[in-house]
Design a protein around this motif. Structure first.
Motif, PDB file in Angstrom:
ATOM      1  N   VAL A 105      10.955 -16.336 -19.536  1.00  0.00           N
ATOM      2  CA  VAL A 105      10.402 -17.532 -19.619  1.00  0.00           C
ATOM      3  C   VAL A 105       9.699 -17.787 -20.690  1.00  0.00           C
ATOM      4  CG1 VAL A 105      10.132 -20.573 -19.142  1.00  0.00           C
ATOM      5  CG2 VAL A 105      11.226 -18.707 -18.036  1.00  0.00           C
ATOM      6  N   ALA A 106       8.363 -17.229 -20.402  1.00  0.00           N
ATOM      7  CA  ALA A 106       7.334 -17.773 -21.094  1.00  0.00           C
ATOM      8  C   ALA A 106       7.727 -17.217 -22.718  1.00  0.00           C
ATOM      9  CB  ALA A 106       6.058 -16.974 -20.864  1.00  0.00           C
ATOM     10  N   LEU A 107       8.082 -15.148 -23.184  1.00  0.00           N
ATOM     11  CA  LEU A 107       8.224 -15.555 -24.258  1.00  0.00           C
ATOM     12  C   LEU A 107       8.338 -15.760 -25.672  1.00  0.00           C
ATOM     13  CD1 LEU A 107       7.736 -12.059 -25.094  1.00  0.00           C
ATOM     14  CD2 LEU A 107      10.887 -11.705 -24.544  1.00  0.00           C
ATOM     15  N   PRO A 108       8.771 -17.375 -25.636  1.00  0.00           N
ATOM     16  CA  PRO A 108       8.942 -17.634 -26.852  1.00  0.00           C
ATOM     17  C   PRO A 108       8.268 -17.957 -27.161  1.00  0.00           C
ATOM     18  CG  PRO A 108      10.985 -18.084 -25.808  1.00  0.00           C
ATOM     19  CD  PRO A 108      10.278 -17.181 -24.811  1.00  0.00           C
ATOM     20  N   GLN A 109       7.169 -18.328 -26.663  1.00  0.00           N
ATOM     21  CA  GLN A 109       5.339 -18.702 -26.585  1.00  0.00           C
ATOM     22  C   GLN A 109       4.839 -18.033 -27.096  1.00  0.00           C
ATOM     23  OE1 GLN A 109       4.539 -22.121 -23.836  1.00  0.00           O
ATOM     24  NE2 GLN A 109       5.312 -23.376 -24.748  1.00  0.00           N
ATOM     25  N   LEU A 110       4.818 -16.514 -26.987  1.00  0.00           N
ATOM     26  CA  LEU A 110       3.956 -15.528 -27.144  1.00  0.00           C
ATOM     27  C   LEU A 110       3.467 -15.865 -28.394  1.00  0.00           C
ATOM     28  CD1 LEU A 110       3.353 -12.657 -25.661  1.00  0.00           C
ATOM     29  CD2 LEU A 110       4.940 -12.024 -27.506  1.00  0.00           C
ATOM     30  N   PHE A 111       3.367 -16.467 -29.363  1.00  0.00           N
ATOM     31  CA  PHE A 111       2.382 -16.613 -30.902  1.00  0.00           C
ATOM     32  C   PHE A 111       1.900 -17.876 -31.274  1.00  0.00           C
ATOM     33  CE2 PHE A 111       5.447 -12.130 -31.220  1.00  0.00           C
ATOM     34  CZ  PHE A 111       4.037 -11.217 -31.320  1.00  0.00           C
ATOM     35  N   ARG A 121       3.717 -23.707 -17.969  1.00  0.00           N
ATOM     36  CA  ARG A 121       4.376 -24.243 -18.567  1.00  0.00           C
ATOM     37  C   ARG A 121       6.025 -23.100 -18.031  1.00  0.00           C
ATOM     38  NH1 ARG A 121       7.813 -28.469 -20.121  1.00  0.00           N
ATOM     39  NH2 ARG A 121       9.751 -27.920 -21.677  1.00  0.00           N
ATOM     40  N   ALA A 122       5.884 -22.015 -18.078  1.00  0.00           N
ATOM     41  CA  ALA A 122       6.867 -21.366 -17.437  1.00  0.00           C
ATOM     42  C   ALA A 122       6.942 -21.488 -16.456  1.00  0.00           C
ATOM     43  CB  ALA A 122       7.117 -19.526 -17.654  1.00  0.00           C
ATOM     44  N   VAL A 123       6.154 -21.710 -15.662  1.00  0.00           N
ATOM     45  CA  VAL A 123       6.212 -21.598 -14.191  1.00  0.00           C
ATOM     46  C   VAL A 123       6.330 -23.385 -13.364  1.00  0.00           C
ATOM     47  CG1 VAL A 123       4.720 -21.943 -12.099  1.00  0.00           C
ATOM     48  CG2 VAL A 123       4.136 -19.836 -13.415  1.00  0.00           C
ATOM     49  N   ALA A 124       6.458 -24.156 -14.236  1.00  0.00           N
ATOM     50  CA  ALA A 124       6.799 -25.428 -14.337  1.00  0.00           C
ATOM     51  C   ALA A 124       8.455 -25.461 -13.911  1.00  0.00           C
ATOM     52  CB  ALA A 124       6.142 -26.181 -15.067  1.00  0.00           C
ATOM     53  N   LEU A 125       8.733 -25.089 -15.091  1.00  0.00           N
ATOM     54  CA  LEU A 125       9.993 -24.907 -15.596  1.00  0.00           C
ATOM     55  C   LEU A 125      11.052 -24.097 -14.753  1.00  0.00           C
ATOM     56  CD1 LEU A 125      10.266 -24.172 -18.948  1.00  0.00           C
ATOM     57  CD2 LEU A 125      10.973 -26.181 -18.394  1.00  0.00           C
ATOM     58  N   LEU A 126      10.092 -23.060 -14.054  1.00  0.00           N
ATOM     59  CA  LEU A 126      10.995 -21.815 -12.795  1.00  0.00           C
ATOM     60  C   LEU A 126      11.647 -23.154 -11.881  1.00  0.00           C
ATOM     61  CD1 LEU A 126       9.819 -19.172 -13.884  1.00  0.00           C
ATOM     62  CD2 LEU A 126      12.240 -19.493 -13.739  1.00  0.00           C
ATOM     63  N   SER A 127      10.357 -23.780 -11.449  1.00  0.00           N
ATOM     64  CA  SER A 127       9.795 -24.491 -10.541  1.00  0.00           C
ATOM     65  C   SER A 127      11.255 -25.625 -10.278  1.00  0.00           C
ATOM     66  CB  SER A 127       8.533 -25.094  -9.754  1.00  0.00           C
ATOM     67  OG  SER A 127       7.300 -24.018  -9.833  1.00  0.00           O
ATOM     68  N   GLN A 128      11.388 -26.443 -11.556  1.00  0.00           N
ATOM     69  CA  GLN A 128      12.164 -27.300 -11.573  1.00  0.00           C
ATOM     70  C   GLN A 128      13.635 -26.531 -11.329  1.00  0.00           C
ATOM     71  OE1 GLN A 128      11.527 -29.209 -15.416  1.00  0.00           O
ATOM     72  NE2 GLN A 128      12.838 -29.374 -15.456  1.00  0.00           N
ATOM     73  N   PHE A 129      13.860 -26.015 -11.756  1.00  0.00           N
ATOM     74  CA  PHE A 129      14.650 -25.044 -11.580  1.00  0.00           C
ATOM     75  C   PHE A 129      14.926 -24.148 -10.321  1.00  0.00           C
ATOM     76  CE2 PHE A 129      15.497 -25.670 -16.109  1.00  0.00           C
ATOM     77  CZ  PHE A 129      16.386 -26.185 -16.459  1.00  0.00           C
ATOM     78  N   LEU A 131      13.503 -22.346  -8.671  1.00  0.00           N
ATOM     79  CA  LEU A 131      12.994 -20.961  -9.031  1.00  0.00           C
ATOM     80  C   LEU A 131      11.333 -20.687  -8.419  1.00  0.00           C
ATOM     81  CD1 LEU A 131      15.561 -19.402 -12.011  1.00  0.00           C
ATOM     82  CD2 LEU A 131      15.626 -18.872  -8.900  1.00  0.00           C
ATOM     83  N   GLY A 132      10.931 -21.601  -8.266  1.00  0.00           N
ATOM     84  CA  GLY A 132       9.610 -21.741  -7.991  1.00  0.00           C
ATOM     85  C   GLY A 132       8.864 -20.047  -6.564  1.00  0.00           C
ATOM     86  N   ASP A 133       9.553 -19.788  -6.178  1.00  0.00           N
ATOM     87  CA  ASP A 133       9.410 -18.593  -5.399  1.00  0.00           C
ATOM     88  C   ASP A 133      10.124 -17.232  -6.269  1.00  0.00           C
ATOM     89  OD1 ASP A 133      12.277 -19.326  -5.381  1.00  0.00           O
ATOM     90  OD2 ASP A 133      11.749 -18.397  -2.419  1.00  0.00           O
ATOM     91  N   ARG A 134      11.056 -17.216  -7.237  1.00  0.00           N
ATOM     92  CA  ARG A 134      10.886 -16.315  -8.098  1.00  0.00           C
ATOM     93  C   ARG A 134      10.578 -15.273  -9.242  1.00  0.00           C
ATOM     94  NH1 ARG A 134      13.554 -15.892  -3.485  1.00  0.00           N
ATOM     95  NH2 ARG A 134      15.180 -15.381  -2.937  1.00  0.00           N
ATOM     96  N   THR A 135       9.427 -16.244  -9.040  1.00  0.00           N
ATOM     97  CA  THR A 135       8.482 -16.247 -10.942  1.00  0.00           C
ATOM     98  C   THR A 135       8.477 -14.856 -10.939  1.00  0.00           C
ATOM     99  OG1 THR A 135       6.089 -16.538  -9.428  1.00  0.00           O
ATOM    100  CG2 THR A 135       7.988 -18.603 -10.464  1.00  0.00           C
ATOM    101  N   GLU A 136       7.793 -13.848  -9.941  1.00  0.00           N
ATOM    102  CA  GLU A 136       7.589 -12.635 -10.660  1.00  0.00           C
ATOM    103  C   GLU A 136       8.367 -11.171  -9.724  1.00  0.00           C
ATOM    104  OE1 GLU A 136       4.145 -12.336 -11.261  1.00  0.00           O
ATOM    105  OE2 GLU A 136       5.004 -14.609 -11.731  1.00  0.00           O
ATOM    106  N   HIS A 137       9.922 -12.344 -10.137  1.00  0.00           N
ATOM    107  CA  HIS A 137      11.061 -11.414 -10.090  1.00  0.00           C
ATOM    108  C   HIS A 137      11.479 -10.654 -11.272  1.00  0.00           C
ATOM    109  CE1 HIS A 137      10.145 -12.664  -5.363  1.00  0.00           C
ATOM    110  NE2 HIS A 137      11.550 -12.351  -5.058  1.00  0.00           N
ATOM    111  N   THR A 138      11.550  -9.367 -11.200  1.00  0.00           N
ATOM    112  CA  THR A 138      12.377  -8.855 -12.278  1.00  0.00           C
ATOM    113  C   THR A 138      14.432  -9.503 -12.272  1.00  0.00           C
ATOM    114  OG1 THR A 138      13.221  -6.991 -11.159  1.00  0.00           O
ATOM    115  CG2 THR A 138      11.158  -7.426 -13.134  1.00  0.00           C
ATOM    116  N   PRO A 139      14.664  -9.773 -13.121  1.00  0.00           N
ATOM    117  CA  PRO A 139      16.080 -10.028 -13.426  1.00  0.00           C
ATOM    118  C   PRO A 139      16.856  -9.100 -12.527  1.00  0.00           C
ATOM    119  CG  PRO A 139      15.442  -9.783 -15.827  1.00  0.00           C
ATOM    120  CD  PRO A 139      14.149  -9.535 -14.945  1.00  0.00           C
ATOM    121  N   SER A 140      16.935  -8.071 -12.428  1.00  0.00           N
ATOM    122  CA  SER A 140      17.589  -7.308 -11.186  1.00  0.00           C
ATOM    123  C   SER A 140      17.685  -8.057  -9.757  1.00  0.00           C
ATOM    124  CB  SER A 140      17.669  -5.301 -11.121  1.00  0.00           C
ATOM    125  OG  SER A 140      15.767  -5.696 -10.988  1.00  0.00           O
ATOM    126  N   GLU A 141      16.493  -8.101  -9.681  1.00  0.00           N
ATOM    127  CA  GLU A 141      16.190  -9.013  -8.427  1.00  0.00           C
ATOM    128  C   GLU A 141      16.571 -10.889  -8.072  1.00  0.00           C
ATOM    129  OE1 GLU A 141      12.443  -6.590  -6.831  1.00  0.00           O
ATOM    130  OE2 GLU A 141      12.326  -8.691  -8.529  1.00  0.00           O
TER     131      GLU A 141
END
Length: 229
Positions: A105-111, A121-129, A131-141
Motif C-alpha cells: 500500500v505504501a509503495l506509491p509514496q516511496l519517493f 498512512r498505509a496502516v490507516a487505510l488498511l484498517s479502514q478496509f 485489514l488492521g490485523d493483516r498489515t504484516e501479511h504477504t499476499p500469499s497469506e
C-alpha cells in the motif's frame, strides 16, 4: 467534469491493418460519481481506461483531467498529474509477493513521503478496509477479497480524485464482490470518483451510471436507480 474525453479517436496498426479502438468518443466523470463502462470484448473499454488514466494518448481529440488538457503536458507533467489525481486497481491486483500488505500500500509514496508518514498512512487505510490485523501479511497469506482490498487501499494512498478499476470483481465470488463494491460506494460518498470497466452485472447494479461502448463508440448511457444490498 473531473475527467473528460472530447471527440477522442484511437487507432492501432495490427497485422498491417489499421484498427479503430475508439471512434469520436466523448465521455465525462463528475466528482464523487461511480461510473461502470460495459461492452463486449474488443469494444474499446480498456483503451478508454488507458486514455483517461493518462497511460496512452489519443490520435485525435482531447483528454482533460481537472480541466487540464493532457496533450499540452510533458511526459513528466503527465506522470505527476497521474500520480496526484488517479488511482489504479488492476484485475489481477499486481501486489508484489515479497512485500507485506503495508509495504504494498505504501509503495506509491516511496519517493514522495517519509517512511514514517507513508507507513502510518498505509496502516490507516488498511484498517479502514478491515485489514488492521493483516498489515504484516504477504499476499500469499491473504484471501482474494483481502488482496483486492489491499489493492484498493494502495489506489487511495495518494488521495486521488478518481479511481480507475479494471474488472474489479472479475476474480471474486459474489459476496466478496458485493463487499468490494460497497467500499467503492463509501469512497464515492467521500467525493472520490470511480470508473470501473466490467462485464459483471453486479458492478452495474452498484454504479450511479452505466455507459456502454460498442465497436469503439459510446452507445447507451443509463442512470442506475437502485443498488444491490
Amino acid at each position: 467534469m473531473l475527467i473528460e474525453t472530447r471527440n477522442v479517436w484511437r487507432r492501432y496498426t495490427l497485422g498491417g491493418e489499421i484498427v479503430t479502438a475508439l471512434a469520436d468518443v466523448s465521455f465525462g466523470v463528475k466528482p464523487g460519481e461511480f461510473v461502470a463502462v460495459v461492452g463486449p470484448s474488443g469494444s474499446g473499454k480498456s483503451t478508454l481506461l488507458n486514455l483517461i488514466g493518462l497511460l496512452d494518448t489519443p490520435d485525435e481529440g482531447t483528454v482533460l483531467v481537472d480541466d487540464v488538457a493532457a496533450e499540452t503536458l510533458s511526459d513528466g507533467q503527465r506522470t505527476e498529474l497521474r500520480r496526484d489525481t488517479i488511482g489504479f486497481i488492476f484485475q489481477d491486483f499486481y501486489l508484489i509477493p515479497t512485500l507485506t500488505a503495508r509495504e504494498n500500500v505504501a509503495l506509491p509514496q516511496l519517493f514522495t513521503e517519509s517512511a514514517t508518514e507513508r507507513n502510518e498512512r498505509a496502516v490507516a487505510l488498511l484498517s479502514q478496509f478491515g485489514l488492521g490485523d493483516r498489515t504484516e501479511h504477504t499476499p500469499s497469506e491473504l484471501s482474494g477479497g483481502q488482496q483486492q482490498r489491499v489493492a484498493i487501499a494502495r489506489s487511495l494512498i495518494n488521495d486521488p480524485a478518481v479511481v480507475l478499476a479494471d474488472e474489479p470483481t472479475g476474480n471474486l465470488d459474489q459476496n466478496t464482490g458485493k463487499t468490494i463494491l460497497g467500499e467503492f460506494e463509501r469512497i464515492t460518498d467521500d467525493g472520490t470518483s470511480v470508473v470501473a470497466v466490467t462485464h459483471d452485472r453486479l458492478v452495474t447494479d452498484f454504479a450511479d451510471r452505466v455507459v456502454e461502448l460498442v465497436d469503439g463508440r459510446v452507445g447507451d448511457s443509463t442512470k442506475a436507480t437502485q443498488h444491490v444490498s
